[in-house]
Each structure stands twice: as structure tokens, then as C-alpha cells.
Design a protein around this motif. Structure first.
Motif, PDB file in Angstrom:
ATOM      1  N   GLU A  35     -50.590   0.580  35.214  1.00 34.05           N
ATOM      2  CA  GLU A  35     -52.011   0.263  35.002  1.00 34.05           C
ATOM      3  C   GLU A  35     -52.323   0.173  33.511  1.00 34.05           C
ATOM      4  O   GLU A  35     -53.061  -0.703  33.072  1.00 34.05           O
ATOM      5  CB  GLU A  35     -52.900   1.339  35.653  1.00 34.05           C
ATOM      6  CG  GLU A  35     -52.981   1.249  37.173  1.00 34.05           C
ATOM      7  CD  GLU A  35     -53.871   0.100  37.660  1.00 34.05           C
ATOM      8  OE1 GLU A  35     -54.365  -0.689  36.838  1.00 34.05           O
ATOM      9  OE2 GLU A  35     -54.071  -0.002  38.891  1.00 34.05           O
TER      10      GLU A  35
ATOM     11  N   LEU B  70     -54.185   8.231  38.253  1.00 30.70           N
ATOM     12  CA  LEU B  70     -52.761   8.224  38.569  1.00 30.70           C
ATOM     13  C   LEU B  70     -52.030   9.309  37.778  1.00 30.70           C
ATOM     14  O   LEU B  70     -51.125   9.965  38.298  1.00 30.70           O
ATOM     15  CB  LEU B  70     -52.165   6.838  38.273  1.00 30.70           C
ATOM     16  CG  LEU B  70     -52.550   5.749  39.289  1.00 30.70           C
ATOM     17  CD1 LEU B  70     -52.286   4.354  38.735  1.00 30.70           C
ATOM     18  CD2 LEU B  70     -51.797   5.954  40.603  1.00 30.70           C
TER      19      LEU B  70
ATOM     20  N   LEU C 115     -59.113   7.449  42.533  1.00 29.97           N
ATOM     21  CA  LEU C 115     -58.216   6.296  42.493  1.00 29.97           C
ATOM     22  C   LEU C 115     -58.661   5.240  43.495  1.00 29.97           C
ATOM     23  O   LEU C 115     -58.761   4.056  43.169  1.00 29.97           O
ATOM     24  CB  LEU C 115     -56.785   6.744  42.781  1.00 29.97           C
ATOM     25  CG  LEU C 115     -55.723   5.646  42.724  1.00 29.97           C
ATOM     26  CD1 LEU C 115     -55.674   5.029  41.330  1.00 29.97           C
ATOM     27  CD2 LEU C 115     -54.365   6.200  43.119  1.00 29.97           C
ATOM     28  N   SER C 116     -58.969   5.682  44.697  1.00 29.02           N
ATOM     29  CA  SER C 116     -59.329   4.673  45.683  1.00 29.02           C
ATOM     30  C   SER C 116     -60.697   4.076  45.370  1.00 29.02           C
ATOM     31  O   SER C 116     -60.929   2.887  45.593  1.00 29.02           O
ATOM     32  CB  SER C 116     -59.226   5.223  47.102  1.00 29.02           C
ATOM     33  OG  SER C 116     -60.294   6.086  47.350  1.00 29.02           O
TER      34      SER C 116
ATOM     35  N   GLN D 102     -60.292   0.348  35.312  1.00 26.10           N
ATOM     36  CA  GLN D 102     -58.848   0.392  35.137  1.00 26.10           C
ATOM     37  C   GLN D 102     -58.421   1.649  34.371  1.00 26.10           C
ATOM     38  O   GLN D 102     -57.410   2.268  34.702  1.00 26.10           O
ATOM     39  CB  GLN D 102     -58.354  -0.869  34.413  1.00 26.10           C
ATOM     40  CG  GLN D 102     -56.842  -0.992  34.468  1.00 26.10           C
ATOM     41  CD  GLN D 102     -56.356  -2.404  34.303  1.00 26.10           C
ATOM     42  OE1 GLN D 102     -57.025  -3.229  33.688  1.00 26.10           O
ATOM     43  NE2 GLN D 102     -55.179  -2.700  34.849  1.00 26.10           N
TER      44      GLN D 102
ATOM     45  N   ALA E 104     -66.679   7.004  41.144  1.00 26.21           N
ATOM     46  CA  ALA E 104     -65.254   7.186  40.868  1.00 26.21           C
ATOM     47  C   ALA E 104     -65.050   8.273  39.812  1.00 26.21           C
ATOM     48  O   ALA E 104     -64.181   9.133  39.938  1.00 26.21           O
ATOM     49  CB  ALA E 104     -64.644   5.871  40.403  1.00 26.21           C
TER      50      ALA E 104
ATOM     51  N   ALA F 132     -61.878   3.645  42.322  1.00 27.35           N
ATOM     52  CA  ALA F 132     -61.677   2.725  41.193  1.00 27.35           C
ATOM     53  C   ALA F 132     -60.980   1.452  41.657  1.00 27.35           C
ATOM     54  O   ALA F 132     -61.215   0.369  41.133  1.00 27.35           O
ATOM     55  CB  ALA F 132     -60.869   3.404  40.095  1.00 27.35           C
ATOM     56  N   ARG F 133     -60.129   1.595  42.675  1.00 27.25           N
ATOM     57  CA  ARG F 133     -59.481   0.392  43.221  1.00 27.25           C
ATOM     58  C   ARG F 133     -60.482  -0.446  44.011  1.00 27.25           C
ATOM     59  O   ARG F 133     -60.475  -1.671  43.946  1.00 27.25           O
ATOM     60  CB  ARG F 133     -58.312   0.801  44.123  1.00 27.25           C
ATOM     61  CG  ARG F 133     -57.088   1.180  43.317  1.00 27.25           C
ATOM     62  CD  ARG F 133     -55.928   1.575  44.212  1.00 27.25           C
ATOM     63  NE  ARG F 133     -54.725   1.754  43.411  1.00 27.25           N
ATOM     64  CZ  ARG F 133     -53.708   2.540  43.759  1.00 27.25           C
ATOM     65  NH1 ARG F 133     -53.748   3.216  44.895  1.00 27.25           N
ATOM     66  NH2 ARG F 133     -52.647   2.658  42.971  1.00 27.25           N
TER      67      ARG F 133
ATOM     68  N   ARG G 231     -58.296   4.340  36.724  1.00 22.10           N
ATOM     69  CA  ARG G 231     -57.087   4.326  37.563  1.00 22.10           C
ATOM     70  C   ARG G 231     -55.914   4.949  36.813  1.00 22.10           C
ATOM     71  O   ARG G 231     -55.138   5.707  37.382  1.00 22.10           O
ATOM     72  CB  ARG G 231     -56.775   2.889  38.007  1.00 22.10           C
ATOM     73  CG  ARG G 231     -57.802   2.343  38.992  1.00 22.10           C
ATOM     74  CD  ARG G 231     -57.300   1.127  39.752  1.00 22.10           C
ATOM     75  NE  ARG G 231     -57.040  -0.025  38.911  1.00 22.10           N
ATOM     76  CZ  ARG G 231     -57.966  -0.897  38.520  1.00 22.10           C
ATOM     77  NH1 ARG G 231     -59.224  -0.727  38.877  1.00 22.10           N
ATOM     78  NH2 ARG G 231     -57.652  -1.930  37.770  1.00 22.10           N
TER      79      ARG G 231
END
Lengths: 265, 185
Positions: A241, A229, A202-203, A222, A189, A205-206, A225
Motif C-alpha cells: 500500500e 495493515l 482496514l475494511s 490509503q 475508519a 478504508a478499503r 490502510r
């Protein structure tokens, strides 16, 4: 503690004693120390400005993405550097680099000159070893390309690590429960973020949060993220977040940075 | 070669995190390496595991409480060791058998050379489950006090004491096996 029993090595005799005493000569090699220092970016510290410059340029791409906020520029810079370290190490693992790491002379010399190196470490947990107050804003942790020269694993027997390097989304099980696996995911990530692929970061980390609820690097994921973002210009998402992060980890040393971020806009 | 005062000042200017990491590195590198080695890794595996532990610490520096660097590093290296040893441990579990290490059988006069003693230690320590092993290694090999161990592992002192007691019992059982093998050899 007064109630501690005598150490076995003192009370035992014969074979037991010889066996226990044999641990007395355990010590890392200078080479190992130098390689590890390089891998965490410490080797370059003695070189001062040049390393800083390298670090800055290495993360220039990431920083420009976040030109709106200097705080995020800093965050991304740190991310990029960490990534550089992590990626270098794990790429080295991935490539199953053979034999000994090549430690540049500079690295070895620097590690050699470490102030505390000559004295043995203090007894376990004899007190806080690092008295200084944490920096409110993380400034760039220095890394050098020398990290590349420090392969992490030469031993073949590291199945967890190897598995971790190639997350298998098709696997019915959570990707990897192992520590090394989580590490590799969070690294990926970070790598995406610092390469400018905020969306991918982002994806990733999600995905980490989904795959590892309560994972070791949940806080880092987090923060990633938040940073991703922000890089994407999703201020509202980043704030959400950040707010969530602060409610979960209010005491975290990263909290002040995010708090200031929330106050800013 | 050791005149580094100026460098330290530069580091401070460059990065407080860098200084913190460096101090942790200097203060704990040897300890973490010894721990990795004694918890069951070979020298070169210990090199790698120690490096891993510091990489993790470097990237998680923000979330490590000040003063808990040592505990964090130790906890991390324990996990790394467990990962690396998983394969070997599984072999022990399935066979329940002492691996064929006749070369480790002590001579009757116990005139063991250091290397052989060290190999036996590796073997015996590795038979301990990790929770007992950490306490045993810290107390018996590292010379930590029970209070220090309780702090480091964040477990009650009573737990340290009971783990140490059980570890010693198991250590004795394993050593007895070696002594017998030695006698029979």
C-alpha cells in the motif's frame, strides 16, 4: 491587475449600492471563532504541555498497537487525534445538539489571544500565508476534549450531512456522493483504527476506496490502510500500500514518512 | 491578553503541524467565514461551515501544499455551502419563483436599513450559480483582484473575467426585479 473593472459598489448607486455595501459588516463572532478553534484542537495550544499529555494518553491505546514502529505510533496518534476531533464534531451533529455550543472560557480566551486575530486577513491569495517547511514527521496535532463542546451544525437543513452519518450499505447507489458523506466514512475508519480495531479500520478504508474512486480523501484512506495493515502485522501488505501510495502521490507531504517506512524494513 | 509570544514558541516545540494549522486559522478564519456567509449561509450556518472547513483542513493538512491553505479552505467551504444550500436551491429550481419575501421590497425612497439590504443581497447572490457566485463574491464583496481570484480558484484569468461579467448581468436582472417590486409596493 490593471485591467480590473471598478467594483460595483463604487460605481453603482441607490439600491444596488446599498445592497452591495451591506456586506461590509459581515464578520464572525468571537464565539464562532472560539468554537472552531476548539474543534480543530487549537484552543488547547496555549495550554501547551497539558494538552500534549491529554493527546498522548488519548492515543496511547492506538500507539501500543503499533509498538514496532515509532513512526506508526506517531501516525496513529495523529489519526487518533483527528478522530477525536472528527468524532466529537460528528457525534455532536448526530445527536442534533441544540442551541449554542458551549465554549469553555479557556477556549474563548485562547482564541481571543490569537496573534493574527486583530488584523484583518490579507487580500485573497496575496501569497503563501504559511512559509515554514512542512514537518517531515507529523507530530501530534493537538486536540482537546473541548472539541466535544463545539457542535457542528445547529441548522436543521443539512440533509447531506445527516445522510452521511449513517452510510447505507443496502442502498443501491454509492453511499453518498457528498463531501460530508466521504468525510464521515473516513472518520469512521480512523475511529476504528484508533480504538484498536485495525481490521475494521482496514475494511472501512478499503470500502471507502471502492465507494469513492478518486474520492476527496483517497490519499488519507490509503495511508489509513498502510497504518491498519502495519497494526495487523501485515508488513508485506503495508509495504504494498505504501508503495502504491508513493507512486500515486510522490509529492505528498505524507510521502517522506512512508518512504522512510519502506526503507526501514 | 494578547501577549502570546511565549505560547507560540511552545507550540513550535510541541507541533509544527499545530503551528501551521494555527497560522492558517488566524490568517483565514475571517475570510472563510465571510465567504460562507456571502455565498449563501446564515450567520450560524456560516459558523458551522467554517468550522467544518477547518476540521477538514486539519485532517488533510499533510496533503495541502504549503501556501495553498487559503485556496484549500475556500474550495472546501464552497462545497460545504453547496451541500447546505442544496435544499433551498432545489426549491428555487422547481418553482422558478421569487420566494415570497414582501418584507424585502424596498421602500420607494430606497431608504433601506442595513438589514433589509443585507437580506436582498443574500437573495440575489443565491440566485447566481455557484461558479459565478464565487467570482462575484470574491470580486465585488471581498475586494479581491481578478488575478487573485484566478489564483485562488485555479482558473484562467479570462474565465474569471467572463464569470464576473455574467454574474454582473444576472445580478442586475435580479436587482431590477427588486427595484420594480419596490416601485409597485
Amino acid at each position: 491587475m490593471t485591467g480590473d473593472p471598478e467594483r460595483l459598489v463604487s460605481s453603482a448607486s441607490g439600491l444596488d449600492r446599498a445592497v452591495l455595501a451591506s456586506a461590509g459588516s459581515d464578520a464572525p463572532s468571537h464565539r464562532a471563532r472560539g468554537a472552531a478553534a476548539a474543534a480543530v484542537g487549537l484552543a488547547g495550544l496555549a495550554a501547551g504541555t497539558s494538552v500534549l499529555a491529554a493527546s498522548t494518553s488519548a492515543s496511547a491505546g492506538a500507539a501500543s498497537v503499533a509498538s514496532k514502529s515509532s513512526l506508526f505510533a506517531v501516525a496513529l496518534k495523529v489519526g487518533a487525534v483527528v478522530l477525536a476531533v472528527g468524532a466529537a464534531s460528528y457525534v455532536a451533529v448526530d445527536a442534533a445538539v441544540p442551541a449554542k455550543p458551549v465554549v469553555p472560557a479557556v477556549v474563548a480566551a485562547s482564541a481571543h489571544a490569537s496573534p493574527a486575530r486583530e488584523s484583518s486577513p490579507p487580500p485573497v491569495a496575496s501569497g503563501p500565508a504559511v512559509p515554514e517547511v512542512v514537518a517531515p514527521e507529523p507530530s501530534a496535532t493537538l486536540a482537546t476534549p473541548a472539541a466535544v463542546a463545539a457542535p457542528l451544525r445547529r441548522a436543521a437543513a443539512a440533509p447531506a450531512t445527516v445522510a452521511a452519518l449513517e452510510p447505507q450499505p443496502s442502498s443501491p447507489q454509492p453511499r453518498s456522493k457528498s463531501f460530508a458523506g466521504e468525510l464521515a466514512e473516513i472518520d469512521a475508519a480512523r475511529r476504528l483504527l484508533s480504538s484498536g480495531d485495525a481490521k475494521g479500520a482496514l475494511s472501512a478504508a478499503r470500502a471507502y476506496a471502492t465507494d469513492h474512486p478518486g474520492g476527496t480523501f483517497a490519499p488519507e484512506a490509503q495511508v489509513l490502510r498502510v497504518d491498519a495493515l502495519t497494526a495487523l502485522g501485515d508488513v508485506a501488505g503495508a509495504r504494498a500500500e505504501a508503495t502504491s501510495y508513493l507512486s500515486r502521490y510522490p509529492e505528498s507531504p505524507a510521502a517522506p514518512r512512508l518512504r522512510r517506512l519502506l526503507e526501514k524494513e | 491578553m494578547h501577549a502570546v509570544t511565549g505560547e507560540w514558541q511552545n507550540e513550535g516545540a510541541a507541533s509544527d503541524d499545530g503551528v501551521r494549522l494555527r497560522r492558517a486559522f488566524d490568517a483565514h478564519f475571517d475570510f472563510i467565514w465571510r465567504s460562507a456567509r456571502r455565498l449563501g449561509l446564515t450567520d450560524s450556518e456560516a459558523d458551522d461551515a467554517t468550522q467544518s472547513a477547518f476540521i477538514v483542513a486539519a485532517r488533510k493538512l499533510d496533503s495541502i501544499e504549503l501556501g495553498k491553505e487559503r485556496a484549500f479552505l475556500f474550495g472546501t467551504v464552497v462545497r460545504v455551502v453547496a451541500d447546505v444550500r442544496k435544499g433551498a436551491a432545489r426549491r428555487y429550481e422547481t418553482t422558478g419563483e421569487v420566494p415570497d419575501r414582501a418584507d424585502l421590497a424596498p421602500a420607494p425612497d430606497e431608504a433601506l436599513d442595513a438589514a433589509r439590504s443585507r437580506a436582498i443581497l443574500d437573495d440575489v447572490v443565491q440566485r447566481l450559480p455557484m461558479d459565478l457566485r464565487t467570482v462575484f463574491v470574491l470580486f465585488e464583496l471581498e475586494g479581491a483582484t481578478m488575478a487573485e481570484i484566478a489564483t485562488l480558484l485555479e482558473i484562467p484569468p479570462g474565465t474569471v473575467a467572463s464569470r464576473l461579467r455574467r454574474a454582473r448581468e444576472q445580478f442586475e436582472v435580479s436587482m431590477e426585479r427588486y427595484r420594480k417590486r419596490g416601485g409597485a409596493a
